[in-house]
Design a protein around this motif. Structure first.
Motif, PDB file in Angstrom:
ATOM      1  N   UNK A  84      11.321   0.581  -7.398  1.00  0.00           N
ATOM      2  CA  UNK A  84      12.163  -0.615  -7.450  1.00  0.00           C
ATOM      3  C   UNK A  84      11.355  -1.913  -7.400  1.00  0.00           C
ATOM      4  N   UNK A  85      10.065  -1.843  -7.069  1.00  0.00           N
ATOM      5  CA  UNK A  85       9.292  -3.062  -6.814  1.00  0.00           C
ATOM      6  C   UNK A  85       9.363  -4.053  -7.968  1.00  0.00           C
ATOM      7  N   UNK A  86       9.240  -3.595  -9.202  1.00  0.00           N
ATOM      8  CA  UNK A  86       9.190  -4.499 -10.351  1.00  0.00           C
ATOM      9  C   UNK A  86      10.576  -4.958 -10.806  1.00  0.00           C
ATOM     10  N   UNK A 134      -7.611  -6.135  -9.967  1.00  0.00           N
ATOM     11  CA  UNK A 134      -7.052  -6.696  -8.738  1.00  0.00           C
ATOM     12  C   UNK A 134      -5.833  -5.883  -8.325  1.00  0.00           C
ATOM     13  N   UNK A 135      -5.764  -5.515  -7.065  1.00  0.00           N
ATOM     14  CA  UNK A 135      -4.648  -4.727  -6.544  1.00  0.00           C
ATOM     15  C   UNK A 135      -4.029  -5.470  -5.370  1.00  0.00           C
ATOM     16  N   UNK A 136      -2.839  -6.040  -5.600  1.00  0.00           N
ATOM     17  CA  UNK A 136      -2.135  -6.746  -4.533  1.00  0.00           C
ATOM     18  C   UNK A 136      -1.457  -5.754  -3.594  1.00  0.00           C
ATOM     19  N   UNK A 137      -1.198  -6.145  -2.338  1.00  0.00           N
ATOM     20  CA  UNK A 137      -0.423  -5.272  -1.450  1.00  0.00           C
ATOM     21  C   UNK A 137       0.922  -4.926  -2.086  1.00  0.00           C
ATOM     22  N   UNK A 138       1.244  -3.659  -2.121  1.00  0.00           N
ATOM     23  CA  UNK A 138       2.475  -3.201  -2.762  1.00  0.00           C
ATOM     24  C   UNK A 138       3.658  -3.349  -1.810  1.00  0.00           C
ATOM     25  N   UNK A 139       4.843  -3.101  -2.344  1.00  0.00           N
ATOM     26  CA  UNK A 139       6.044  -3.125  -1.515  1.00  0.00           C
ATOM     27  C   UNK A 139       5.950  -2.082  -0.409  1.00  0.00           C
TER      28      UNK A 139
END
Length: 308
Positions: free
Chosen positions: A195-197, A286-291
């Motif tokens: 669901x994050x996106x 780059x990897x941002x903190x995920x949900x």
């Protein structure tokens, strides 16, 4: 503009259980909110209150500005679509018959039935009895049922349960289309990467309390979790690693061709510049903190506060 759904200082008590504790939030037209929390956090209670099936112990719930359990409840429910976590239908009915039955109950046009069956990929099985359907197919019938009457507000409780990867992708594509049409959607799910996106904001509940709410970007800013930069190439040539430490980044060598550095996003430009100028580096990600990371952070932070 009147919110599609508004909770104001809502408390709901069942016997000795405080299911919701002063919960407040608003869902605007054309907005998708992900309602997240552990089992028993209060997600289903929120949906039952929005449907008018329960009343708050204190505080107020408003759907399109009105009380969902008030005298206009019948009219309001025609503007609502609901998919429960565990869908159940009369097993002897065909998929088409089941949808026509619910369309009559909702006073929706019967002309929608075949269109919705087609949209959820069930036209080929429209005349088969539901007892022959797989769990995923029954879930699709539930999705079609929730959309009868073209509701302005959709309440979806674990909507992708039982769906295969292709059906899940189709569901989220449908969700994006409904949002573009101005439909408001409250969706609960334990599958956070899915669901994050597709959500505008997340609401994180814990034991009936609001732990955090906001867009993914605002939650990242609030949590200040380290971001990860992955680099591929001849990592053995990396020099001046003290610079990374001064930038607040730690380096972890994954293998001979991959390295990860972690640190605060505020210094990411300098960290990226270091890697770009380093000999032997061929690619950077780059990897941002995920949900999932954000959910774990906020739930753990509140538990830790209670322990302290």
């Amino acid at each position: 503009m009147t919110p599609s759904l508004a909770f104001d200082q809502v408390v709901k008590i069942f016997g000795a259980t405080r299911a919701l504790d002063n919960l407040s939030f608003e869902l605007q037209a054309g907005e998708v909110i992900g309602l997240l929390g552990h089992n028993g956090a209060g997600k289903t209670t929120c949906m039952k209150l929005a449907l008018g099936l329960n009343r708050p112990t204190s505080g107020s719930v408003r759907v399109m500005g009105s009380d969902p359990a008030g005298r206009h409840s019948d009219a309001l429910r025609q503007q609502l679509g609901f998919l429960p976590e565990n869908v159940s239908f009369y097993q002897q009915l065909t998929g088409r018959e089941a949808l026509r039955y619910f369309a009559r109950l909702k006073q929706a046009s019967l002309n929608q039935v075949d269109q919705l069956l087609d949209e959820v990929g069930l036209m080929h099985a429209a005349n088969r009895r539901i007892k022959t359907y797989s769990k995923g197919m029954r879930q699709r019938v539930g999705l079609a049922q929730a959309r009868l009457g073209r509701p302005r507000l959709l309440l979806l409780d674990e909507p992708t349960a039982g769906l295969d990867p292709q059906a899940t992708r189709e569901f989220y594509s449908m969700l994006d289309g409904l949002r573009a049409e101005g439909v408001s959607i409250l969706i609960s799910s334990h599958v956070l990467p899915g669901i994050e996106r597709h959500i505008d904001r997340a609401i994180i509940l814990g034991q009936g309390r609001l732990l955090a709410q906001g867009s993914i970007e605002s939650l990242r800013a609030e949590a200040s979790l380290p971001m990860t930069i992955r680099a591929r190439g001849d990592v053995a040539q990396l020099q001046d690693r003290e610079l990374l430490e001064r930038l607040g980044y730690s380096l972890c060598r994954v293998n001979a061709q991959h390295v990860e550095i972690q640190g605060l996003a505020s210094n990411k430009i300098d960290a990226i510049r270091y890697l770009v100028n380093a000999p032997g580096i061929e690619d950077i990600e780059l990897v941002q903190p995920s949900l999932e990371h954000l959910y774990a952070y906020f739930t753990h932070a509140v538990i830790q506060q209670e322990v302290d």
